[in-house]
Design an enzyme around this catalytic site. Structure first.
Site, PDB file in Angstrom:
ATOM      1  N   HIS A 160      23.740  27.846   7.933  1.00  0.00           N
ATOM      2  CA  HIS A 160      23.868  28.382   6.583  1.00  0.00           C
ATOM      3  C   HIS A 160      23.761  29.905   6.553  1.00  0.00           C
ATOM      4  O   HIS A 160      24.384  30.565   5.730  1.00  0.00           O
ATOM      5  CB  HIS A 160      22.789  27.774   5.681  1.00  0.00           C
ATOM      6  CG  HIS A 160      22.981  28.035   4.232  1.00  0.00           C
ATOM      7  ND1 HIS A 160      24.069  27.570   3.529  1.00  0.00           N
ATOM      8  CD2 HIS A 160      22.234  28.719   3.323  1.00  0.00           C
ATOM      9  CE1 HIS A 160      23.981  27.947   2.263  1.00  0.00           C
ATOM     10  NE2 HIS A 160      22.874  28.647   2.113  1.00  0.00           N
ATOM     11  N   SER A 211      26.383  31.036  -1.071  1.00  0.00           N
ATOM     12  CA  SER A 211      25.669  29.789  -1.301  1.00  0.00           C
ATOM     13  C   SER A 211      25.827  29.403  -2.772  1.00  0.00           C
ATOM     14  O   SER A 211      26.939  29.214  -3.233  1.00  0.00           O
ATOM     15  CB  SER A 211      24.206  29.955  -0.885  1.00  0.00           C
ATOM     16  OG  SER A 211      23.573  28.724  -0.775  1.00  0.00           O
ATOM     17  N   ASP A 245      26.461  24.077   9.004  1.00  0.00           N
ATOM     18  CA  ASP A 245      25.653  24.334   7.821  1.00  0.00           C
ATOM     19  C   ASP A 245      25.178  23.005   7.235  1.00  0.00           C
ATOM     20  O   ASP A 245      25.982  22.122   6.957  1.00  0.00           O
ATOM     21  CB  ASP A 245      26.485  25.105   6.792  1.00  0.00           C
ATOM     22  CG  ASP A 245      25.665  25.661   5.639  1.00  0.00           C
ATOM     23  OD1 ASP A 245      24.542  25.178   5.415  1.00  0.00           O
ATOM     24  OD2 ASP A 245      26.160  26.580   4.962  1.00  0.00           O
TER      25      ASP A 245
END
Length: 718
Positions: A690, A571, A658
């Site tokens: 995600h 991320s 995501d």
């Protein structure tokens, strides 16, 4: 909320590799001009953003086929790693029950089943505060199965439970499900007395829907087109389509997220609206939330606060954590009738970053960070004295959890370290005794004494000391005695701390001689609020250079060599991976970038994309500020891929659905890397979000896939 926690040979070990791997997919260039502040960037692969374009789907599927072919030689290792992970887990198990009302609530896992099962059993008496010791082989008296997620997930490739709550009287249950990975949940309600599923269906909710204390109403939030939770709603149970739902609160400021929760006292509903740097809390009567709201403190730019309700000598008080003139926050209290009449409870203390306050009837629990570690303490209302709980491990993580009741004699704690498996304690408030309720069993002969952990302090280029956590297996010798393979992990954004935690999957690395290290770089929260401030906005580059400085220190001081370091981040940590690949490609043998935020400037320039506007407080606003634009352009990984350098091996992983970091970012990034002669791989989950795949066995296989690749990079595939 975080958005995101030249060519080299593919094979560095003697594992049998395919003699011919099909060429990597090359997407055609269709330049799109992006012009801001007098600068024009021609983006050849922006067209990949069109998610429903068959050509885009075909490219992603070709990427997956390429990965399968390129890493086919690792399949035996992946299977071996999966079996190692699975073999350490007690697959049929039960959690420690938590009391709420007249019931003990707990979860079951069953061998062969992907998802958990939510259960409950009745308490023995009102004074029953010791959780029953449950065994998978022994029937639990009075057990009721509330929700079997395996049944709910049947027929779906992806499943996520985003809401789960039982009414205070124990007669109704709600649950919210996402089956695509886009984090939009459909909430349903069940009558636990009759077993009937009620007609209520609430579509498109954010996670965290819950009952009000009356059990007749549900509070939930919804998101706008940019996936920002911006509305709080009240639903009356029995309204099938929600047509009568009432909006309790809305916030049209695109920088602010909205959430709601009932106080432990069950007297009030607190609605919080917050950006990355500013907060505002409204207090509603939980018995009549439509009667109107009282704002605790009106929002003021740069002032963050959180609040909880306590009853002192029969009067309603708010305990408030805030940072107004207190960088690491201070704790004050004020009468609910006048929240401005504050009394300081815990004054600001630099280096003690106050994080949370949980109020109970007779005391409060305060959580904070000091010296790079999380701490838990009990606060005495009368004296203001703080009693910190102490633990023996030099590195650990601890936090209060599972404490639903207003007047408990004990506090439930979750605890663990790099070498201590997940542990549940209960702290007896009256005596100060700490009772062990359960420690996760690690099968296969795990002995914590075979492993060790330590903290290293590494000087950054500007003299700042960067904490680095290390964990290793003792039989391979002390770190630094001789160079060894290193797995270096980093994040460094949103004031999110990477605290010591146990991992059964990590044992497969440690048992092969890998030294696991976490670089607690600036931008995280490990060392307090200033640590975060020094790694965001116009100081963001510190995050990247800190990580490189740690990698070089480990190599220069005998811990490893550059060709034996594999880096990992996900991320916003994926942005870190992309940045260090450009800054110091020679410092790493391989880089694993999971759901990586690597096209940061393009994303933060577009306010129509999910989460962009709220992110301006974290990264800056390049749309309106040319200096921020230039600064972000100087480090955004996609736009800074270099010609004429040898990149390390790179594996990027993403998910089609995501909503936080869109698949298009790594898809574009790998195309640009290939253009300069690098050989990255991209694996895209076609039905996931995600957090990657769902289901514990699927997650173990995904981690085995990543570990096999990293071990191959480190020359340990055999």
């Amino acid at each position: 909320m975080p958005r995101r926690v030249g060519s080299v040979d593919r094979v560095t070990s003697d594992a049998a590799a395919p003699s011919v791997v099909p060429a990597a997919p090359i997407a055609p260039k269709r330049p799109v001009a992006r012009s801001h502040h007098g600068d024009t960037f021609q983006d050849p692969w922006e067209w990949l953003r069109t998610k429903d374009d068959p050509e885009v789907i075909a490219l992603l599927e070709a990427e997956n086929a390429h990965v399968d072919a390129a890493l086919a030689h690792l399949e035996p290792l992946r299977e071996r790693l999966f079996q190692e992970i699975k073999g350490r887990v007690r697959e049929t198990d039960l959690s420690v029950p938590s009391r709420r009302g007249d019931w003990w609530y707990y979860g079951r896992t069953v061998e062969g089943k992907q998802y958990g099962i939510q259960c409950r059993a009745p308490i023995a008496s009102p004074d029953d505060w010791t959780p029953p010791t449950l065994s998978p082989d022994v029937e639990v008296p009075g057990e009721q199965v509330l929700l079997d997620s395996n049944v709910e997930a049947d027929g779906h490739s992806f499943f996520s439970l985003g809401s789960f709550d039982v009414s205070r009287d124990g007669t109704r249950m709600l649950w919210g499900v996402d089956v695509t990975g886009d984090e939009r949940y459909t909430v349903r309600v069940r009558d636990l007395v009759t077993g009937e599923t009620l007609p209520d269906v609430i579509e498109g909710t954010f996670g965290g829907a819950h009952f009000l204390p009356d059990g007749e109403h549900i509070v939930y939030t919804t998101v706008d087109d940019a996936w920002r939770p911006n509305r709080v709603w009240l639903h009356r149970v029995g309204d099938p389509d929600g047509s009568g739902d009432v909006e309790l609160y809305g916030d049209d400021d695109e920088r602010f997220w909205v959430g709601a929760g009932v106080t432990r006292s069950e007297r009030f509903l607190l609605v919080e609206s917050g950006s990355s740097i500013t907060s505002e809390i409204s207090v509603l009567d939980a018995a009549d939330p439509t009667a109107g709201a009282r704002v605790v403190w009106p929002r003021r730019e740069g002032v963050e606060y959180g609040a909880d309700h306590a009853v002192i000598d029969g009067d309603d008080w708010l305990y408030i954590l805030h940072n107004d003139g207190a960088l690491d926050f201070e704790l004050v209290r004020a009468p609910l009738s006048d929240p401005t009449a504050i009394e300081v409870v815990l004054p600001h203390q630099p280096g003690r970053r106050l994080l949370d306050i949980d109020c109970f009837r007779d005391f409060a629990v305060v959580e904070y960070r000091r010296e790079g570690l999380p701490r838990v303490a009990l606060l005495d209302y009368a004296s203001g004295a703080l009693t910190e709980l102490e633990f023996a491990d030099p590195l650990y993580a601890v936090g209060a959890s599972g404490n639903a009741e207003w007047a408990p004699p004990v506090i439930r704690l979750g605890y663990g370290s790099f070498t201590t498996p997940g542990t549940v304690y209960e702290y007896e408030v009256a005596t100060g005794e700490l009772h062990l309720r359960k420690q996760a069993e690690v099968l296969g002969g795990y002995d914590p004494d075979d492993y060790d952990q330590a903290r290293l302090w590494v000087p950054a280029a500007d003299g700042t000391r960067i904490p680095v956590s290390l964990v290793w297996k003792r039989s391979f010798g002390e770190p630094g005695a001789a160079p060894r393979p290193v797995h270096l992990y980093g994040y460094g954004s949103y004031e999110h701390s990477i605290d010591p935690g146990f991992s059964v999957a990590r044992l497969s690395e440690l048992d092969r001689g890998v030294l696991f290290a976490v670089a607690h770089v600036r931008g995280g929260g490990e060392m307090g609020r200033q640590w975060y401030e020094d790694g965001k906005l116009r100081a963001k580059r510190n995050t990247f250079t800190d990580f490189v400085d740690v990698a070089r220190h480990l190599a220069d001081n005998g811990y490893t060599t550059p060709d034996r370091i594999v880096a990992e981040g996900g991320s916003a940590g994926g942005l870190l991976m992309g940045a260090v690949a450009n800054l110091a490609p020679d410092a790493f043998a391989g880089i694993l970038a999971d759901v990586p935020f690597v096209d940061a400037l393009t994303t933060i320039l577009d306010p129509s994309l999910p989460l962009t506007v709220i992110e301006w407080d974290e990264w800056g606003d390049p749309l309106h500020d040319p200096e921020v634009y230039a600064y972000m352009k100087s480090y955004s990984p996609y736009e800074n891929v270099q010609e004429g350098v040898t990149y390390p091996r790179i594996l990027a992983m993403t998910s089609l659905n995501d909503t936080r970091v869109l698949y298009v970012e790594p898809a574009k990034w790998v195309q640009r890397l290939r253009e300069v002669g690098a050989d990255p791989l991209l694996k895209c989950e076609m039905v996931a979000g995600h957090g990657g795949v769902s289901g514990r066995y699927n997650s173990w296989r995904e981690r085995a896939f990543q570990l096999a690749w990293m071990l191959d990079v480190l020359g340990l595939a055999d």
